[in-house]
Design a protein around this motif. Structure first.
Motif, PDB file in Angstrom:
ATOM      1  N   THR A  18       0.309  -1.304   0.635  1.00 45.07           N
ATOM      2  CA  THR A  18       0.320   0.356  -0.404  1.00 45.07           C
ATOM      3  C   THR A  18       0.437   1.113  -0.089  1.00 45.07           C
ATOM      4  N   ALA A  19      -0.217   2.103  -0.225  1.00 44.32           N
ATOM      5  CA  ALA A  19       0.909   3.925  -0.306  1.00 44.32           C
ATOM      6  C   ALA A  19       1.000   3.877   0.453  1.00 44.32           C
ATOM      7  N   LYS A  20       1.266   3.739   2.253  1.00 46.07           N
ATOM      8  CA  LYS A  20       1.934   4.043   3.445  1.00 46.07           C
ATOM      9  C   LYS A  20       2.261   3.186   3.571  1.00 46.07           C
ATOM     10  N   VAL A  21       2.712   2.091   3.151  1.00 51.99           N
ATOM     11  CA  VAL A  21       3.942   1.170   3.841  1.00 51.99           C
ATOM     12  C   VAL A  21       5.543   1.757   2.446  1.00 51.99           C
ATOM     13  N   ARG A  22       4.903   1.844   1.266  1.00 52.21           N
ATOM     14  CA  ARG A  22       5.336   2.555   0.199  1.00 52.21           C
ATOM     15  C   ARG A  22       6.692   3.565   0.760  1.00 52.21           C
ATOM     16  N   VAL A  23       5.895   4.510   0.943  1.00 56.94           N
ATOM     17  CA  VAL A  23       6.106   5.645   1.273  1.00 56.94           C
ATOM     18  C   VAL A  23       7.529   5.360   2.549  1.00 56.94           C
ATOM     19  N   PHE A  24       7.102   4.305   3.529  1.00 60.91           N
ATOM     20  CA  PHE A  24       7.870   4.536   4.813  1.00 60.91           C
ATOM     21  C   PHE A  24       8.815   3.836   4.360  1.00 60.91           C
ATOM     22  N   ILE A  25       8.346   2.629   3.390  1.00 61.72           N
ATOM     23  CA  ILE A  25       9.901   2.401   2.991  1.00 61.72           C
ATOM     24  C   ILE A  25      10.991   2.930   1.990  1.00 61.72           C
TER      25      ILE A  25
END
Length: 302
Positions: free
Chosen positions: A280-287
């Motif tokens: 998801t977007a929230k996981v991708r941006v945190f990575i």
């Protein structure tokens, strides 16, 4: 399956309050209760135990919760892929990491992340005891060992070089080992769940390990921060990750022991998420944020 009912269940499980979860979704208490009952009927199990005073997760509810979170994440990702709904980065990110690493490198940069992504909330589980991602319902975790679980995907954040070290005071009182055999005469401190690792020297066929076979460990510990503090205080010789002790090495508080020997280790620092999950977007941006702030080259080697 009723995804709105699933969203209500996840919120109720997190808040342990059906009425409060319903209010968050604009539902009256009676409507929220009826919707949960409908979901339980569809699934064929009671997800929540209800009483006049409180609610709690049932065994079936605890087992279903991580899958419920995944269903919601997949729905959000599907909507974003089709250009529907709010494609902005939002939601609660459940992240698990080593407390030692998080204290040094993640906690200090969280204000910048939250400023960049004001609609993302973080739920952090920080412990040197490894958590099961799927059973715990985590979106992402940091792991510092070789990833072998076929149900996980991983993105490498940095190498995890290990070194032997001791305090200058300890070495002044007990002497400095010049060969691996000398370790048997010293106080050794190890991780409680750690395994022996080979000590390798270029051009030498080495059968040496740390800790040495048959040598009693004076202190065993399950917390990385405490391991470093005890090593710095002079407890003995320990194996620590370089990212954990590099400042103490630079400041002279800790000294590398047997620096000509490399520790054979396949470990690295990985960002891990369940293979079945949509990224998801929230996981991708945190990575991406962690790679930018911590990763290649790692900030402790800058």
């Amino acid at each position: 399956m009723d995804t709105e009912g699933i969203q209500l269940f996840v919120m109720a499980a997190d808040m342990l309050n059906i009425s409060a979860a319903g209010r968050q979704l604009g539902l009256a208490p009676a409507v929220a209760s009826a919707r949960l009952s409908k979901l339980e009927k569809q699934i064929g199990a009671d997800l929540l135990h209800r009483s006049t005073r409180k609610i709690s997760l049932s065994l079936e509810g605890a087992e279903f919760l991580p899958y419920a979170r995944e269903i919601l994440a997949q729905e959000d990702a599907a909507r974003a892929a089709l250009g529907h709904g709010n494609v902005g980065v939002s939601g609660t990110l459940r992240f698990s990491a080593s407390s030692t690493f998080a204290q040094l490198y993640i906690a200090p940069i969280l204000p910048e992340f939250l400023l960049r992504y004001p609609d993302v909330n973080l739920e952090l589980k920080l412990s040197d005891t490894q958590m099961n991602l799927i059973e715990g319902g985590f979106d992402l975790a940091l792991r510092n060992y070789a990833i072998e679980d076929s149900s996980l995907r991983a993105r490498k954040l940095a190498d995890d070089k290990r070194i032997l070290c001791a305090s200058a005071d300890y070495l002044a009182h007990h002497g400095t080992p010049t060969t691996p055999e000398d370790l048997a005469e010293h106080q050794l401190m190890t991780f409680m769940s750690g395994t022996s690792r080979r000590l390798l020297k270029e051009g030498e066929e080495s059968a040496y390990t740390f800790p040495p076979a048959g040598v009693k460990k004076r202190v065993m510990c399950d917390d990385g921060a405490s391991m470093k503090i005890a090593t710095t205080a002079g407890v003995g010789i320990a194996m620590n990750s370089f990212w954990s002790v590099h400042k103490e090495i630079e400041d002279g508080l800790l000294v590398r022991v047997l620096p000509e020997y490399e520790i054979e280790d396949q470990s690295a620092i990985w960002l891990v998420y369940p293979k079945s999950n949509v990224l998801t977007a929230k996981v991708r941006v945190f990575i991406d944020f962690l790679l930018e702030k911590i990763g290649d080259p790692p900030i402790w080697q800058a």
